[in-house]
Design an enzyme around this catalytic site. Sequence first.
Site, PDB file in Angstrom:
ATOM      1  N   LYS A 148      96.571 -53.075  74.297  1.00  0.00           N
ATOM      2  CA  LYS A 148      97.573 -53.987  74.868  1.00  0.00           C
ATOM      3  C   LYS A 148      96.842 -54.946  75.813  1.00  0.00           C
ATOM      4  CE  LYS A 148     102.319 -53.363  76.243  1.00  0.00           C
ATOM      5  NZ  LYS A 148     102.951 -54.268  75.307  1.00  0.00           N
TER       6      LYS A 148
HETATM    7  N1  PMP Z   1     104.308 -53.985  69.456  1.00  0.00           N
HETATM    8  C1  PMP Z   1     104.026 -54.857  70.430  1.00  0.00           C
HETATM    9  C2  PMP Z   1     103.282 -56.091  70.099  1.00  0.00           C
HETATM   10  C3  PMP Z   1     104.452 -54.595  71.752  1.00  0.00           C
HETATM   11  O1  PMP Z   1     104.181 -55.451  72.730  1.00  0.00           O
HETATM   12  C4  PMP Z   1     105.203 -53.429  72.014  1.00  0.00           C
HETATM   13  C5  PMP Z   1     105.696 -53.156  73.406  1.00  0.00           C
HETATM   14  N2  PMP Z   1     104.812 -52.412  74.172  1.00  0.00           N
HETATM   15  C6  PMP Z   1     105.451 -52.550  70.951  1.00  0.00           C
HETATM   16  C7  PMP Z   1     104.996 -52.864  69.678  1.00  0.00           C
HETATM   17  C8  PMP Z   1     106.187 -51.259  71.164  1.00  0.00           C
HETATM   18  O2  PMP Z   1     105.398 -50.357  71.892  1.00  0.00           O
HETATM   19  P1  PMP Z   1     106.051 -49.260  72.838  1.00  0.00           P
HETATM   20  O3  PMP Z   1     107.070 -48.568  72.023  1.00  0.00           O
HETATM   21  O4  PMP Z   1     104.924 -48.389  73.232  1.00  0.00           O
HETATM   22  O5  PMP Z   1     106.645 -49.994  73.988  1.00  0.00           O
END
Ligand code: PMP
Length: 313
Positions: A155
Amino acid sequence: MPPYAFFDNRIIPLSEAKIGIMTHALHYGTACFDGIRGNWNEEERQIYLFRAGAHYERLHRSCRIMKMDIPYTVDELCRLTVEVVEKSGYQEDVYVRPLAYKSSQTIGVRLHDLEDSFLAFVTPFGPYLDMEKGARCGVSTWRRVNDNMIPARAKITGLYANSALAKTEAWENGFDEAILLTQEGHVSEGSGENIFILLQDKLITPPPSDNILVGITRDTIIQLAREEMGVETIERQVDRSELYIAEECFLTGTAAHLTPVVEVDHRKVGSGGVGEFTRELQSIYLEVVRGKRAKYLDWCLPVYSTVAQRAGG
Ligand code: PMP
C-alpha cells in the site's frame, strides 16, 4: 477532547502534528500506509478496531518492499492505536490512518540513505459507498499498475495516483466507482476495493497475481462465506465480460465494507437490485465488524478500557 495523533514517537493533538514542505514522501510518493476502521457498537458504547493486527502486518510487509523500517512491533502498533483512539473519545465510526514515510528533508529520487518516520491519526468516518442501494461501476480506461511497475500488494502512497485517476474518471462519467483491468485485460479491482462475482452459483475473485491489493476485508469475506454460508471462494482470473453476466457482484474494503455492485458499464448486474447472497453476507459481515458475533471477537480490538482487552488478530 481534540483528536490526537501519534507523531514523533508520542501522542499529541492532531492540530500540532506537522511535517516540513521538503519531506521526501510528499514529493516522490515514498510512503506506505494502511487504513483501519474503528466500528462503533452502540449497545456496548464501544469502538472495535477491526483486524488491526492484520493491517499492521500488511504495513510491515509494504515497508519491506519499500526498504523502510518501522521501529514498532505489530503489538506495539495496536497498543498505540488504541491509545490514540481512546484519548480522542469518539462515539461513532472512525478510521485510523497509519503512515510510514521517508521523512528526510531532501531532494533526490531513491529509497536508500533516507530517514523513515511513522505517524498515525484517527478521524470520524461514515459510509464510503452506498451499501444499501449499491454502486454503479465503470471499467476504467486506466490500467492497474503491474507488480514490476509499482507492486500493488504494497500500500504505497505513490501507487494511489493510479487509483485516483481511475476514480475521478469514473465519477466524471457518472459512475460511483471504477473497476481496473490488468495490462492483459483481466479484472483486477476497484480504485480502493477488491471485487467478487457470483457466477453460476460460484463465488469468484481475482488472485493476487492480477495486481490486487490483498485486502483484509477480502480475506474476511472469504472466511465468512466459507464458515457462515458454506461457500468456497475460487481465486482465478476474471474476464471483463464475466462482470456483465454475473448474477451478483460486490466490492470489499475497509472503507467500502461490503458494497453491492448493481451496474457495470451500463449493464444491470443480475436483475439490477442487490442480490440475495450479497445481502446476507453483508449483514453477517456488518455484525462481525461491530463485535456482535462472539465467534469472531478475536478480530475486534476494543478501544475503551471498560471492556477487557483482547488481542486484535
Ligand atoms: N484494493 C485497494 C486498491 C485498496 O486501496 C483497498 C483498501 N485498503 C483494498 C483493495 C481493500 O483492502 P482492505 O480490505 O484491506 O481495506
